[in-house]
Write an enzyme that holds these catalytic residues in place. Sequence first.
Site, PDB file in Angstrom:
ATOM      1  CG  ASP A  37       5.720   7.317  -7.280  1.00  0.00           C
ATOM      2  OD1 ASP A  37       5.538   6.392  -6.476  1.00  0.00           O
ATOM      3  OD2 ASP A  37       5.678   7.156  -8.528  1.00  0.00           O
TER       4      ASP A  37
ATOM      5  CG  ASN B 130       0.473  -0.443  -2.312  1.00  0.00           C
ATOM      6  OD1 ASN B 130      -0.604  -0.329  -1.732  1.00  0.00           O
ATOM      7  ND2 ASN B 130       0.864   0.414  -3.243  1.00  0.00           N
TER       8      ASN B 130
ATOM      9  N   GLY C 108      -0.943  -4.408  -5.221  1.00  0.00           N
ATOM     10  CA  GLY C 108      -0.280  -3.756  -6.350  1.00  0.00           C
ATOM     11  C   GLY C 108       1.174  -3.420  -6.107  1.00  0.00           C
TER      12      GLY C 108
ATOM     13  CB  SER D 181       5.275  -2.374  -8.798  1.00  0.00           C
ATOM     14  OG  SER D 181       5.479  -1.050  -8.357  1.00  0.00           O
TER      15      SER D 181
ATOM     16  CG  HIS E  73       7.723   1.713  -1.550  1.00  0.00           C
ATOM     17  ND1 HIS E  73       8.131   0.435  -1.858  1.00  0.00           N
ATOM     18  CD2 HIS E  73       6.569   1.920  -2.247  1.00  0.00           C
ATOM     19  CE1 HIS E  73       7.274  -0.100  -2.714  1.00  0.00           C
ATOM     20  NE2 HIS E  73       6.312   0.778  -2.955  1.00  0.00           N
TER      21      HIS E  73
ATOM     22  CG  HIS F  91       2.902   4.861  -1.992  1.00  0.00           C
ATOM     23  ND1 HIS F  91       3.151   5.124  -3.322  1.00  0.00           N
ATOM     24  CD2 HIS F  91       3.069   3.522  -1.847  1.00  0.00           C
ATOM     25  CE1 HIS F  91       3.447   3.991  -3.954  1.00  0.00           C
ATOM     26  NE2 HIS F  91       3.406   3.002  -3.079  1.00  0.00           N
TER      27      HIS F  91
HETATM   28  P1  AMP Z   1       4.287   0.079  -5.162  1.00  0.00           P
HETATM   29  O1  AMP Z   1       3.348  -0.138  -6.312  1.00  0.00           O
HETATM   30  O2  AMP Z   1       3.624   0.321  -3.849  1.00  0.00           O
HETATM   31  O3  AMP Z   1       5.354  -1.002  -5.088  1.00  0.00           O
HETATM   32  O4  AMP Z   1       5.013   1.445  -5.467  1.00  0.00           O
HETATM   33  C1  AMP Z   1       6.172   1.560  -6.215  1.00  0.00           C
HETATM   34  C2  AMP Z   1       6.256   2.984  -6.642  1.00  0.00           C
HETATM   35  O5  AMP Z   1       7.579   3.252  -7.048  1.00  0.00           O
HETATM   36  C3  AMP Z   1       5.342   3.348  -7.814  1.00  0.00           C
HETATM   37  O6  AMP Z   1       4.448   4.376  -7.404  1.00  0.00           O
HETATM   38  C4  AMP Z   1       6.324   3.834  -8.872  1.00  0.00           C
HETATM   39  O7  AMP Z   1       5.821   4.891  -9.622  1.00  0.00           O
HETATM   40  C5  AMP Z   1       7.530   4.215  -8.048  1.00  0.00           C
HETATM   41  N1  AMP Z   1       8.803   4.182  -8.722  1.00  0.00           N
HETATM   42  C6  AMP Z   1       9.314   3.150  -9.448  1.00  0.00           C
HETATM   43  N2  AMP Z   1      10.542   3.461  -9.894  1.00  0.00           N
HETATM   44  C7  AMP Z   1      10.814   4.713  -9.434  1.00  0.00           C
HETATM   45  C8  AMP Z   1      11.926   5.595  -9.563  1.00  0.00           C
HETATM   46  N3  AMP Z   1      13.034   5.257 -10.259  1.00  0.00           N
HETATM   47  N4  AMP Z   1      11.864   6.811  -8.958  1.00  0.00           N
HETATM   48  C9  AMP Z   1      10.754   7.175  -8.275  1.00  0.00           C
HETATM   49  N5  AMP Z   1       9.684   6.372  -8.105  1.00  0.00           N
HETATM   50  C10 AMP Z   1       9.703   5.173  -8.687  1.00  0.00           C
END
Ligand code: AMP
Length: 112
Positions: free
Chosen positions: A28, A85, A91, A93, A98, A100
């Site tokens: 991440d 998520n 949260g 985003s 994915h 975590h």
């Molecule tokens: P979520 O909030 O569960 O949707 O998690 C999305 C995750 O993607 C967040 O923890 C971000 O830090 C991560 N993220 C976003 N863009 C990238 C990227 N280019 N490479 C690695 N992680 C990313």
Amino acid sequence: MTIFEKIAARQIPAEIVHEEDDLLAFRDVNPQAPVHVLIVPKRCIPRIGEAVASDADILGRLMLAVGTVAAKLGVKDTGFRVAINHGRDAGESVPHLHIHLLAGRPLEWPPG
Ligand code: AMP
């Protein structure tokens, strides 16, 4: 394409720690623990609650990859947490499913 599809296609960089035919694990970019990896299907499923029966195979392989990645990163014995998520209140985003994988420090329960 989602950000994670672009990572899978090597169009944008990421620190990839594990790859299989249909899934990828990479660090991440904004880590919340010493080990923070995202495990994603290469084909976009928007979010867990929208998965359908035909996704069962890849969902199983994603879950199996958790143990493989944890072992590879040396946190299988010390412990880790997985989180997915779905939607605003969680949260979410990035609209590409994915998992975590968090490890490397004591993780509080319940999560915030
Ligand atoms: P979520 O909030 O569960 O949707 O998690 C999305 C995750 O993607 C967040 O923890 C971000 O830090 C991560 N993220 C976003 N863009 C990238 C990227 N280019 N490479 C690695 N992680 C990313």
